[in-house]
Motif scaffolding. Structure first.
Motif, PDB file in Angstrom:
ATOM      1  N   ARG A   2       0.836  -1.180   0.000  1.00 24.33           N
ATOM      2  CA  ARG A   2       0.000   0.000   0.000  1.00 24.33           C
ATOM      3  C   ARG A   2       0.882   1.245   0.000  1.00 24.33           C
ATOM      4  O   ARG A   2       2.004   1.229   0.516  1.00 24.33           O
ATOM      5  CB  ARG A   2      -0.911   0.027   1.231  1.00 24.33           C
ATOM      6  CG  ARG A   2      -1.946  -1.091   1.232  1.00 24.33           C
ATOM      7  CD  ARG A   2      -3.012  -0.833   0.162  1.00 24.33           C
ATOM      8  NE  ARG A   2      -4.038  -1.863   0.178  1.00 24.33           N
ATOM      9  CZ  ARG A   2      -4.020  -2.937  -0.580  1.00 24.33           C
ATOM     10  NH1 ARG A   2      -2.998  -3.125  -1.404  1.00 24.33           N
ATOM     11  NH2 ARG A   2      -4.990  -3.831  -0.529  1.00 24.33           N
ATOM     12  N   THR A   3       0.353   2.283  -0.576  1.00 24.48           N
ATOM     13  CA  THR A   3       1.089   3.542  -0.610  1.00 24.48           C
ATOM     14  C   THR A   3       1.421   4.004   0.799  1.00 24.48           C
ATOM     15  O   THR A   3       0.561   4.024   1.677  1.00 24.48           O
ATOM     16  CB  THR A   3       0.239   4.619  -1.308  1.00 24.48           C
ATOM     17  OG1 THR A   3      -0.054   4.182  -2.625  1.00 24.48           O
ATOM     18  CG2 THR A   3       0.990   5.942  -1.366  1.00 24.48           C
ATOM     19  N   ASP A  25      -0.354   5.459  -6.848  1.00 23.04           N
ATOM     20  CA  ASP A  25      -1.762   5.073  -6.815  1.00 23.04           C
ATOM     21  C   ASP A  25      -2.587   6.325  -7.104  1.00 23.04           C
ATOM     22  O   ASP A  25      -2.641   7.247  -6.280  1.00 23.04           O
ATOM     23  CB  ASP A  25      -2.117   4.499  -5.446  1.00 23.04           C
ATOM     24  CG  ASP A  25      -3.522   3.916  -5.407  1.00 23.04           C
ATOM     25  OD1 ASP A  25      -3.851   3.271  -4.413  1.00 23.04           O
ATOM     26  OD2 ASP A  25      -4.284   4.116  -6.381  1.00 23.04           O
ATOM     27  N   THR A  28      -5.428   7.476  -4.467  1.00 24.38           N
ATOM     28  CA  THR A  28      -5.031   8.267  -3.299  1.00 24.38           C
ATOM     29  C   THR A  28      -4.282   9.522  -3.688  1.00 24.38           C
ATOM     30  O   THR A  28      -4.162  10.447  -2.887  1.00 24.38           O
ATOM     31  CB  THR A  28      -4.144   7.431  -2.371  1.00 24.38           C
ATOM     32  OG1 THR A  28      -2.934   7.072  -3.063  1.00 24.38           O
ATOM     33  CG2 THR A  28      -4.868   6.170  -1.927  1.00 24.38           C
ATOM     34  N   LEU A  30      -1.064   9.656  -4.267  1.00 21.07           N
ATOM     35  CA  LEU A  30       0.221   9.648  -3.576  1.00 21.07           C
ATOM     36  C   LEU A  30       1.239   8.835  -4.357  1.00 21.07           C
ATOM     37  O   LEU A  30       0.902   7.823  -4.980  1.00 21.07           O
ATOM     38  CB  LEU A  30       0.067   9.059  -2.171  1.00 21.07           C
ATOM     39  CG  LEU A  30      -0.858   9.823  -1.212  1.00 21.07           C
ATOM     40  CD1 LEU A  30      -0.973   9.077   0.105  1.00 21.07           C
ATOM     41  CD2 LEU A  30      -0.351  11.244  -0.992  1.00 21.07           C
ATOM     42  N   THR A  51       2.861  13.917  -2.865  1.00 21.04           N
ATOM     43  CA  THR A  51       1.594  14.071  -3.575  1.00 21.04           C
ATOM     44  C   THR A  51       1.881  14.111  -5.073  1.00 21.04           C
ATOM     45  O   THR A  51       3.027  14.299  -5.506  1.00 21.04           O
ATOM     46  CB  THR A  51       0.878  15.355  -3.162  1.00 21.04           C
ATOM     47  OG1 THR A  51       1.666  16.485  -3.565  1.00 21.04           O
ATOM     48  CG2 THR A  51       0.654  15.391  -1.651  1.00 21.04           C
ATOM     49  N   ARG A 110     -12.400   1.075  -8.474  1.00 22.71           N
ATOM     50  CA  ARG A 110     -11.958   2.368  -7.941  1.00 22.71           C
ATOM     51  C   ARG A 110     -11.749   3.408  -9.034  1.00 22.71           C
ATOM     52  O   ARG A 110     -11.544   4.587  -8.751  1.00 22.71           O
ATOM     53  CB  ARG A 110     -10.655   2.203  -7.167  1.00 22.71           C
ATOM     54  CG  ARG A 110     -10.778   1.307  -5.945  1.00 22.71           C
ATOM     55  CD  ARG A 110      -9.553   1.451  -5.066  1.00 22.71           C
ATOM     56  NE  ARG A 110      -8.311   1.233  -5.788  1.00 22.71           N
ATOM     57  CZ  ARG A 110      -7.108   1.652  -5.384  1.00 22.71           C
ATOM     58  NH1 ARG A 110      -7.007   2.327  -4.263  1.00 22.71           N
ATOM     59  NH2 ARG A 110      -6.030   1.405  -6.085  1.00 22.71           N
ATOM     60  N   GLU A 114      -2.784   1.991 -10.896  1.00 21.27           N
ATOM     61  CA  GLU A 114      -1.749   1.708  -9.910  1.00 21.27           C
ATOM     62  C   GLU A 114      -0.507   1.264 -10.663  1.00 21.27           C
ATOM     63  O   GLU A 114      -0.576   0.386 -11.524  1.00 21.27           O
ATOM     64  CB  GLU A 114      -2.191   0.632  -8.928  1.00 21.27           C
ATOM     65  CG  GLU A 114      -1.171   0.423  -7.799  1.00 21.27           C
ATOM     66  CD  GLU A 114      -1.701  -0.491  -6.704  1.00 21.27           C
ATOM     67  OE1 GLU A 114      -1.020  -0.636  -5.687  1.00 21.27           O
ATOM     68  OE2 GLU A 114      -2.796  -1.048  -6.894  1.00 21.27           O
TER      69      GLU A 114
END
Length: 730
Positions: A2-3, A25, A28, A30, A51, A110, A114
């Motif tokens: 995960r990020t 991703d 998010t 990020l 970001t 989503r 990714e």
């Protein structure tokens, strides 16, 4: 993975090979990079999470567009996404080139991408050399297309010469970005500098006001309309020896001078200067030529728009009046906001006219249309209204004469070209605050009372000017009390933003109720309520997007000295008043009377009392119209301190017969008027007036729960007596 979580241990192995890892991703927003990837991005060599905006700031803008295109293509084809990326430092300089390889995936749930990938520094040949160009051949065409699309979009959106120059200064062409730019114009027989980037201020002086006969590349481009490409200092010195000493100090190695041509006319030249040698291949010349054409079109549009704005400003200044000398006891403020289309002129206007009797007139109106013809008709109509008013005519006579005049102006055999105008004319007595109004299809005036209560003052009116030369315009008399403010406006202030008259009015009502500053601040607040934060208008800021002309005029009568219960800062007693005449031929105005009473009691604590007052007003006005042949005058007034206020409502007519209580049967359709008043009012009465009579009632504000309960018991007691004596039905 995960990020934000630690990257796998394989990153240590890759770091030994000077290869960094990253994870992005889009859901998010990020981007996680390990220590080596952070170093390659010009950041401290430690794992960090950025970001998208922070990551994008480290990349060349053109390369970012290339990445997004390659990622989508790789997802579609199920392949790896590989692209070269130029890394920028905080000052916008390229510090290295890296190769990014990633395996992107798309999550339809989503709706996000990714990516997990690597970064590795690659040796980049010198820009402009054959090796450098061949190294980026695979990315060149895609980057060029993306660059031209972005540049075209940005230049098309630029609205002024300053904005065009700002966009031009940020252009970064794929593979061969100039570090010095200049835009030349022409004034008479001289070359001028419109703007430049990449040079110190003041260094442009030798090139400004240079005669067109000078042996200089930009002057040659202007004279011939053909581009000049200079790939080396030697070539420049050989072809333009006279001006080479002026250029040598800038330390550039290649120059491209291109004509700025719009409408078949060369309006100037564009310079792109490079700090490294550029061979100017056909592909590179194609990009430069395309940018020059877009730049010329953008400058031409901006110049035309600026000329139109200057013309518009001059036209508005010549047509819109000043508000005249200061009026003792009163204040005036006005705003005019033109429409955003065409020349930004239209048919809305306002005026203040001094009258021979010491009074003055306020006029506001709207000629149909948003074009030069509408503006011209508006100017003629405004002059005619001034002339009729200055002759001393009453408001109804002024509008009648103006309607005949406007009919003559707009008479045409083509129905599609017929024009009309709405208008509101108000004669003001600054001593007494009396307002005599005549209305031609325009919006009614609005009154903001001293305590913030806002009412639309219903006035009698006739047809818009120019519809019927024989139209009549009845006069309505109003009173502006001390501390009150009147607003008159055109429909653009109400209906802008997709609103109709009802919803637009509610938006303005809140602004009027909440604002307690001077008239200038209130005028600005009203415009902001419609357009949001703004940047320019005739007497202040204005938003860039405008759907309709707006004219608004505010008149305030200075308030009396603060009064209270003896102590400074004591609560001021409420004083509100509204008046309305209901003619025999206008029974529909009974509904206006009910609405005005509800607005007058907008903060009354008892909803039942408000409903009772509205019911009684409707009954009293209807009785006058049904049982007499005269008109009815409604006067409603709220007085007293908060918590112990009183509402008195009085209806006056010129009839001779006094009302009396009757005992109607269960099936009777009338005869219960006085019984209802006795049942619902706290006090009431009937008073002769010499000529005619008046009937009135009072309601007292309940100051607490106990008082409201006692008052309710009193009403219930009267209702019980009303039922028990057989005078009505339960």
């Amino acid at each position: 993975m995960r990020t934000g979580e630690p990257l796998p241990g394989v990153g240590d192995v890759l770091a030994a090979l000077a290869t960094g890892m990253w994870h992005w991703d889009t859901a998010t927003g990020l981007v996680t990079v390990d220590a080596e990837a952070a170093r390659l991005l010009g950041l401290p060599a430690e794992q960090t999470t950025l970001t998208e905006a922070q990551a994008r700031a480290r990349l060349h803008p053109v390369d970012w567009n290339e990445i997004t295109g390659v990622v989508r293509l790789a997802v579609t084809e199920g392949t790896l996404a590989e692209v070269r990326v130029r890394i920028m430092d905080e000052r916008g300089r390229i510090i290295r080139t890296v190769r990014s390889r990633s395996k992107p995936s798309y999550d339809p749930v989503r709706r996000a991408f990714e990516l997990i990938g690597t970064l590795q520094e690659v040796a980049e040949p010198s820009p402009g050399t054959p090796a450098g160009r061949s190294a980026v051949t695979g990315d060149w065409r895609r980057s060029r297309e993306a660059f031209l699309l972005d540049a075209g979009r940005a230049l098309a959106e630029a609205r002024s010469t300053e904005e065009v120059l700002r966009v031009a200064a940020t252009l970064s062409m794929p593979g061969f970005s100039p570090d010095g730019l200049a835009v030349f114009g022409v004034e008479g027989d001289q070359l001028t500098i419109i703007g430049h980037h990449g040079q110190r201020p003041g260094t442009e002086a030798p090139f400004s006001h240079m005669p067109l006969e000078t042996n200089y590349p930009a002057t040659e481009v202007v004279r011939t309309g053909r581009a000049v490409y200079l790939s080396s200092p030697e070539e420049y010195k050989e072809r333009y020896p006279a001006t080479w000493p002026l250029v040598e100090r800038f330390g550039r190695h290649s120059w491209a001078y291109l004509p700025l041509t719009a409408g078949g006319r060369t309006m100037g030249a564009w310079l792109a200067a490079f700090a490294y040698p550029v061979a100017f291949t056909p592909d590179e010349r194609s990009v430069l030529t395309t940018v020059a054409r877009m730049l010329a079109q953008a400058l031409s549009r901006a110049g035309t728009a600026e000329s139109e704005r200057e013309l518009t400003d001059g036209l508005q200044r010549s047509m819109l009046p000043t508000l005249g000398p200061e009026i003792p006891g009163m204040s005036l403020s006005a705003r005019y906001v033109p429409t955003g289309g065409g020349l930004q002129v239209g048919g809305d206007w306002y005026d203040m006219i001094p009258l021979p009797n010491g009074r003055f007139a306020l006029v506001i109106g709207d000629v149909q249309g948003h074009d030069v013809r509408a503006a011209g008709l508006m100017g003629q109509l405004r002059i005619a209204l001034r002339a009729y008013a200055s002759e001393g005519h009453r408001p109804d006579a002024v509008l009648s004469r103006a309607s005949r005049f406007f009919c003559g102006l707009t008479h045409t055999d083509d129905p599609a070209d017929l024009r009309f105008a709405t208008c509101l004319y108000i004669e003001v007595d600054p001593v007494t605050g009396v307002l005599e109004t005549a209305r031609a299809g325009h919006l009614d005036p609005v009154i903001r009372m001293a305590d913030g209560t806002v009412l639309i003052r219903a006035t009698a009116g006739g047809l818009p000017l120019g519809v019927d030369p024989d139209s009549d315009y009845p006069t309505t008399r109003l009173a502006l009390e001390p501390g009150e403010t009147m607003m008159i406006c055109t429909d653009g202030l109400v209906e802008t933003g997709g609103h109709d008259l009802e919803t637009g009015w509610m938006r303005l009502r809140k602004t009027l109720e909440d604002h307690d500053g001077d008239l200038e601040e209130l005028a600005d607040a009203l415009v902001r309520a419609v357009h949001g934060p703004s940047s320019h208008y005739t007497t202040g800021p204005l938003s860039d997007r405008r759907e309709d002309d707006i004219a608004v005029l505010l008149l305030g009568r200075h308030g009396e000295e603060p009064c209270g219960r003896g102590a400074p800062g004591a609560v001021r007693p409420t004083v509100r008043r509204t008046m309305l005449t209901v003619a025999q031929v206008e029974p529909e105005r009974i509904a206006e009377g009910r609405q005005q009473l509800r607005e007058l009691l907008h903060d009354w604590p008892s909803a039942e009392q408000v409903d009772s007052a509205v019911l009684l007003v409707s009954e009293m006005l209807t009785n006058v119209l049904v049982h007499t042949d005269t008109d009815a005058l409604l006067v409603a007034e709220v007085t007293g301190f908060p918590g112990e206020r009183r509402i008195r409502v009085e209806v006056t007519d010129a009839g001779d017969d006094l009302p009396h209580k009757r005992t109607p049967g269960e099936l009777a359709s009338s005869g219960r008027g006085l019984l209802l008043i006795e049942l619902l009012a706290d006090t009431w009465g009937v008073a002769p007036r010499g000529v005619g009579k008046s009937i009135w009632f009072d309601l007292h504000e309940p100051d607490d729960a106990e008082g409201r309960e006692a008052r309710a018991d009193g009403v219930e007691g009267r209702r019980a007596r009303y039922v028990s004596d057989g005078s009505g039905a339960a």
